[in-house]
Enzyme design. Structure first.
Site, PDB file in Angstrom:
ATOM      1  N   GLY A 152      49.888   9.392   6.992  1.00  0.00           N
ATOM      2  CA  GLY A 152      51.315   9.715   6.986  1.00  0.00           C
ATOM      3  C   GLY A 152      52.157   8.461   6.900  1.00  0.00           C
ATOM      4  CE  LYS A 211      42.411   4.872   2.415  1.00  0.00           C
ATOM      5  NZ  LYS A 211      43.285   5.791   3.096  1.00  0.00           N
ATOM      6  N   GLY A 220      51.875  13.927   2.070  1.00  0.00           N
ATOM      7  CA  GLY A 220      51.593  12.512   1.807  1.00  0.00           C
ATOM      8  C   GLY A 220      50.348  12.002   2.508  1.00  0.00           C
ATOM      9  CB  ILE A 243      44.580   4.575  15.573  1.00  0.00           C
ATOM     10  CG1 ILE A 243      44.846   6.072  15.451  1.00  0.00           C
ATOM     11  CG2 ILE A 243      43.890   4.255  16.881  1.00  0.00           C
ATOM     12  CD1 ILE A 243      43.586   6.926  15.449  1.00  0.00           C
ATOM     13  CE  LYS A 246      40.797   6.011   6.251  1.00  0.00           C
ATOM     14  NZ  LYS A 246      41.391   7.347   6.360  1.00  0.00           N
TER      15      LYS A 246
HETATM   16  P1  NDP Z   1      51.272   6.427  -3.204  1.00  0.00           P
HETATM   17  O1  NDP Z   1      50.640   6.887  -4.457  1.00  0.00           O
HETATM   18  O2  NDP Z   1      52.245   7.317  -2.527  1.00  0.00           O
HETATM   19  O3  NDP Z   1      52.019   5.038  -3.458  1.00  0.00           O
HETATM   20  C1  NDP Z   1      51.517   4.010  -4.268  1.00  0.00           C
HETATM   21  C2  NDP Z   1      52.678   3.470  -5.094  1.00  0.00           C
HETATM   22  O4  NDP Z   1      52.234   2.300  -5.790  1.00  0.00           O
HETATM   23  C3  NDP Z   1      53.132   4.490  -6.153  1.00  0.00           C
HETATM   24  O5  NDP Z   1      54.535   4.455  -6.263  1.00  0.00           O
HETATM   25  C4  NDP Z   1      52.453   3.951  -7.401  1.00  0.00           C
HETATM   26  O6  NDP Z   1      53.074   4.350  -8.594  1.00  0.00           O
HETATM   27  C5  NDP Z   1      52.570   2.462  -7.174  1.00  0.00           C
HETATM   28  N1  NDP Z   1      51.646   1.702  -7.991  1.00  0.00           N
HETATM   29  C6  NDP Z   1      50.382   2.041  -8.352  1.00  0.00           C
HETATM   30  N2  NDP Z   1      49.857   1.080  -9.138  1.00  0.00           N
HETATM   31  C7  NDP Z   1      50.802   0.126  -9.275  1.00  0.00           C
HETATM   32  C8  NDP Z   1      50.858  -1.108  -9.989  1.00  0.00           C
HETATM   33  N3  NDP Z   1      49.835  -1.548 -10.726  1.00  0.00           N
HETATM   34  N4  NDP Z   1      51.976  -1.850  -9.895  1.00  0.00           N
HETATM   35  C9  NDP Z   1      53.026  -1.419  -9.184  1.00  0.00           C
HETATM   36  N5  NDP Z   1      53.059  -0.254  -8.495  1.00  0.00           N
HETATM   37  C10 NDP Z   1      51.940   0.513  -8.536  1.00  0.00           C
HETATM   38  O7  NDP Z   1      50.099   6.027  -2.210  1.00  0.00           O
HETATM   39  P2  NDP Z   1      50.134   5.966  -0.637  1.00  0.00           P
HETATM   40  O8  NDP Z   1      51.353   5.292  -0.168  1.00  0.00           O
HETATM   41  O9  NDP Z   1      49.775   7.278  -0.081  1.00  0.00           O
HETATM   42  O10 NDP Z   1      48.858   5.036  -0.360  1.00  0.00           O
HETATM   43  C11 NDP Z   1      48.885   3.661  -0.639  1.00  0.00           C
HETATM   44  C12 NDP Z   1      47.623   3.029  -0.086  1.00  0.00           C
HETATM   45  O11 NDP Z   1      47.583   3.229   1.325  1.00  0.00           O
HETATM   46  C13 NDP Z   1      46.318   3.642  -0.620  1.00  0.00           C
HETATM   47  O12 NDP Z   1      45.356   2.627  -0.669  1.00  0.00           O
HETATM   48  C14 NDP Z   1      45.956   4.663   0.448  1.00  0.00           C
HETATM   49  O13 NDP Z   1      44.575   4.900   0.488  1.00  0.00           O
HETATM   50  C15 NDP Z   1      46.406   3.934   1.680  1.00  0.00           C
HETATM   51  N6  NDP Z   1      46.718   4.777   2.827  1.00  0.00           N
HETATM   52  C16 NDP Z   1      47.521   5.864   2.685  1.00  0.00           C
HETATM   53  C17 NDP Z   1      47.880   6.607   3.770  1.00  0.00           C
HETATM   54  C18 NDP Z   1      48.736   7.805   3.675  1.00  0.00           C
HETATM   55  O14 NDP Z   1      48.926   8.476   4.694  1.00  0.00           O
HETATM   56  N7  NDP Z   1      49.280   8.123   2.522  1.00  0.00           N
HETATM   57  C19 NDP Z   1      47.401   6.251   5.124  1.00  0.00           C
HETATM   58  C20 NDP Z   1      46.568   5.060   5.165  1.00  0.00           C
HETATM   59  C21 NDP Z   1      46.250   4.379   4.049  1.00  0.00           C
HETATM   60  P3  NDP Z   1      52.424   5.653  -9.350  1.00  0.00           P
HETATM   61  O15 NDP Z   1      52.655   6.801  -8.445  1.00  0.00           O
HETATM   62  O16 NDP Z   1      53.197   5.743 -10.627  1.00  0.00           O
HETATM   63  O17 NDP Z   1      50.986   5.363  -9.558  1.00  0.00           O
HETATM   64  N1  HSE Z   2      43.877  10.070   2.882  1.00  0.00           N
HETATM   65  C1  HSE Z   2      43.725   9.364   4.092  1.00  0.00           C
HETATM   66  C2  HSE Z   2      43.532  10.339   5.225  1.00  0.00           C
HETATM   67  C3  HSE Z   2      44.916   8.498   4.347  1.00  0.00           C
HETATM   68  O1  HSE Z   2      43.845  11.519   5.040  1.00  0.00           O
HETATM   69  O2  HSE Z   2      43.041   9.949   6.280  1.00  0.00           O
HETATM   70  C4  HSE Z   2      44.767   7.616   5.566  1.00  0.00           C
HETATM   71  O3  HSE Z   2      43.815   6.631   5.351  1.00  0.00           O
END
Ligand code: NDP
Ligand code: HSE
Length: 395
Positions: free
Chosen positions: A295, A99, A181, A130, A199
């Site tokens: 999640g 986002k 997470g 959702i 959002k």
């Molecule tokens: P995480 O930190 O778990 O995963 C991101 C991954 O991308 C990590 O493994 C990270 O490595 C890697 N990464 C970061 N920068 C780079 C790069 N330049 N090149 C390659 N790999 C890279 O994040 P989430 O999965 O929780 O979230 C991802 C996105 O989704 C975010 O924008 C978040 O706001 C969004 N989101 C998350 C939700 C959730 O429930 N977690 C729900 C909805 C949206 P490293 O850890 O070493 O940085």
């Molecule tokens: N950190 C965000 C939340 C992830 O807790 O709603 C989903 O966008």
């Protein structure tokens, strides 16, 4: 078969691989045969079955003509922007949960996608699993939406629920949400309301067709909410939720703040990591959308649904976006509402008179008051003349 690359193998990215691996056959029967060819990440996953598909160089992916969709789940607005742009310029559709990037660069990335015959889709960027963006774009396409009001952050709703139900400590529950997470890499974005703000900015942009900047939206997080607030809330038959809202009735007003939610509101029972969003529109009237707001699998499901659309409708423009023209927001202080005020007992009588209190809750050293309805500006003017005010929370 459509080859997919996943950028970022963290919580959501690993979920994307799992959803595709588990439900590929089902999606094939429904019209899109997805397969994950690459995963891009800076980390090593030598013990993970994904390691054979892991690459470190984005150009390997972008220059592979077999790749038709990228799922960007890296987060951030620097590399994610650069890589998404590169992919779109090659005609590769991008589906994202990011986002921060959608709010900051969505209009530009959607333009690039259009110019290159592909799509930039972002269902997972609002409300986790959702299906809200698609609903606004498709199911509500004959509706004039005039108000969106709801819980758009799973982490803070999880924290507030645990504080309310178990009297849990803020820092302990935040840690739990991080372990599950749910939280952002820097959880300040969750607890200070910035994530919910981005959002609602995305939703307001989608509804208005113009860019709403999150920094223009008055935002307050949940860090000042304490156990005493929950005691008052219970006495009033309310819960406390972080509410993001935008209203299009007279221009566009938007705000993110903790609010007392009365028992008769459907948002009152939205608990834990779940999000709930009320949409009001001219023909349908109220409709509500509910589900897991964060999640791994819930969010990944929304990313994969976008990837499915990109493949199923390849070559067609899917969904709607907004222009890069900024929408000027109205003064949020002109929005009307009631306010819950905590005031030291010495100032309570005067406060009750000035604020036209409709409810007065006496505690040992302080008093809780519910004000009459007034604009935010009027309320703040009145409040500035009072002594012993501890805090206020909106209704
Ligand atoms: P995480 O930190 O778990 O995963 C991101 C991954 O991308 C990590 O493994 C990270 O490595 C890697 N990464 C970061 N920068 C780079 C790069 N330049 N090149 C390659 N790999 C890279 O994040 P989430 O999965 O929780 O979230 C991802 C996105 O989704 C975010 O924008 C978040 O706001 C969004 N989101 C998350 C939700 C959730 O429930 N977690 C729900 C909805 C949206 P490293 O850890 O070493 O940085
Ligand atoms: N950190 C965000 C939340 C992830 O807790 O709603 C989903 O966008």
């Amino acid at each position: 078969m459509a080859e997919v690359a996943v950028f970022g193998y963290g919580t959501v990215g690993s979920g994307v691989v799992e959803v595709i691996d588990n439900n590929a056959e089902l999606m094939k029967q429904r019209g899109a045969d997805l397969h994950v060819k690459y995963v891009l990440d800076i980390r090593d996953f030598s013990d993970d079955p994904i390691s054979s598909r892991l690459v470190k160089d984005v150009d390997v992916i972008i220059n592979d003509p077999e790749i038709s969709v990228v799922c960007e789940t890296m987060g951030g607005a620097t590399f994610a922007y650069e890589y998404s742009k590169k992919a779109l310029e090659k005609g590769i559709s991008v589906c994202t949960s990011n986002k921060e990037l959608v709010e900051a660069k969505g209009a530009e990335l959607m333009e690039i996608a259009k110019a290159h015959g592909c799509n930039y889709l972002f269902e997972a960027s609002v409300g986790g699993g959702i299906p809200l963006i698609r609903t606004i774009n498709e199911a509500l396409t004959a509706e004039r939406i005039d108000r969106i009001y709801g819980i758009l952050n799973g982490t803070t709703n999880y924290i507030l629920t645990k504080m309310d139900e178990n009297g849990a400590d803020f820092a302990d529950v935040l840690k739990e949400a991080q372990e599950l997470g749910y939280a952002e890499k820097d959880p300040t974005a969750d607890v200070e309301g910035h994530d919910a703000c981005r959002k609602i900015a995305i939703l307001a942009s989608l509804v208005s067709g113009k860019k709403v900047n999150w920094t223009d939206i008055e935002t307050e997080g949940i860090t000042k909410i304490d156990t005493e607030d929950f005691k008052y809330a219970k006495e009033l038959g309310c819960s406390i939720k972080l509410i993001a809202m935008c209203d299009f009735n007279d221009g566009c007003s938007a705000m993110v703040s903790p609010r007392l939610i009365t028992a008769d509101s459907p948002l009152n029972s939205v608990k834990g990591v779940f999000n709930g969003v009320l949409v009001h529109s001219d023909m349908l009237d109220d409709s509500m959308y509910y589900g897991r707001g964060a999640g791994k699998l819930a969010t990944a499901s929304a990313v994969v649904a976008d990837a499915f659309e990109c493949v199923h409708f390849a070559g067609k423009e899917v969904g709607r976006g907004w222009s890069s023209e900024t929408l000027k927001l109205c003064d949020p202080g002109e929005m009307k509402g009631r306010f819950f005020v905590r005031v030291e007992n010495t100032g309570a009588e005067e406060a009750a008179k000035v604020l036209g209190a409709t409810e007065i809750l006496k505690h040992e050293k302080e008093t809780g008051l519910v004000s009459a309805e007034m604009t935010g500006n009027d309320f703040k003017n009145k409040l500035s003349g009072l002594s012993g005010v501890i805090k206020f929370i909106r209704f």
